[in-house]
Design an enzyme around this catalytic site. Sequence first.
Site: not given
Length: 485
Positions: A180, A182
Amino acid sequence: MTSRYRVEYALKSHRRDEFIEWIKGLLAVPFVLHADVENYDTDFMKHYEDPEAYEDYLLSREYEIALECQNRYKEIFADVEKLVNHAIIIDKLQDKNPTYVDTSRLRKLVPSVGRFFTPLPLTEAFLVEDSRRSISKRRLVSPSFNDVRSILNTAQVLALAKMYQDSDESGSRLKLITFDGDVTLYADGSSLTPDAPVIDKLIKLLSMNLFIGVVTAAGYPGQSGVPQYYERLKGLIDRIRTTPELNDHQRENLLVMGGESNYLFRYDNEFGNLKFIEADEWYLPIMSSWDKLKIDYIMSTTDKHLKHLQKKFKLDDMDKTTIIRKERSIGIIPNPGYRILREHLEEMVLSCSMKLQEILARTARTPVNMEIVNQLDTSQAVSTQNAADDHIKVCAFNGGSDVWVDIGDKSLGVESLQKYLCKDVKYEHKVCPILKSESLHIGDQFASLGANDFKARLSACTVWIASPRETVAILEDLIQHLSNK
């Protein structure tokens, strides 16, 4: 009152992972029965009236108590390890024969538990984390959610490393690691700067001929989207371009999947940057079959619903929020200087997910199951699925400060990477197929059912981290174990 509210709010069932909570419950028993000398030892009474002697006595028994707790915890993890292995066997039998109706003991105890693609050496992982977190030495704080999460993470790394060590070049081994963006690679709303410690780890993994993918909700279509992704990953891309640690072949093993599963980019040596990959080169068959008119209808209806929610919660002032609509995503974001209440974010993502259920029920060729999932983690994503080939997967999720609805989800994003890489003739199919057991997804959004990264569990092994610092730590462990081959 505020403190009590926050505690109760944080303990809501939709914010829990049932498997982790179940293991926590198992570990609570030895903690209660064996973590304090007063619980099972009567010799302390001889020293009770002399505070100094009593304190010395307690200190003298610390090691013995810690060892007893450690042994009890080990027994529990050994039993859970066996249950996981049994679940894997039952799942494989059902894959071979769908009419096989037996259910694993673990799935009976924890109905929501997903599939395990590798065994998990939980006993070994517990000893590793116990040496770091002193779990057995604690007397007042029982094994926590984060303790169990870390143990599961370490167990997954150990399992993948063992598979890697036992394989030859063409055998089953770790091949693809996805992340991922953030909170996983960089702080929320930030980007990868040249001095980010995770960059060294990513370069090392690339030098080991592993594929590295960033699977993010941020969606910027076409070659015109490259500057936005470059801005997010500048430190990494610049390092890949200039480092002597990688050859040209390894440099092009960096991929970016944007908008969950909508836009694919790959590092290109000629560009010295990311290059947009056309959809017809990597779309899965199920994604190619989606009706564009139906997608437009979903986006338009969601747009209308978001505007209703924006007005309902008095967020329609120009200085508060903005609704952004893209080709395959739509979201509501706060304007600079404004913060949307957590409760409003949760209400909006729940409302959007229910609206999506209604939309899909109206548009699907076959009826959609309208039963809303029992546990909705509204801080994360809610994804809708159906077995019908024409059924469009849609993901509604809370990014922490905003709410978005995307076409597709990360299970498709990861699976698309697995399939796309096997189409590349320069690998001479030595890496193919890339199995789910040979893929690892690292992310921060796994809480409860239907979360954003949660969907990646359908396509890969997973590690659940809570900060970029944890990502660096888990990659250090992974690289160390892989390098021991």
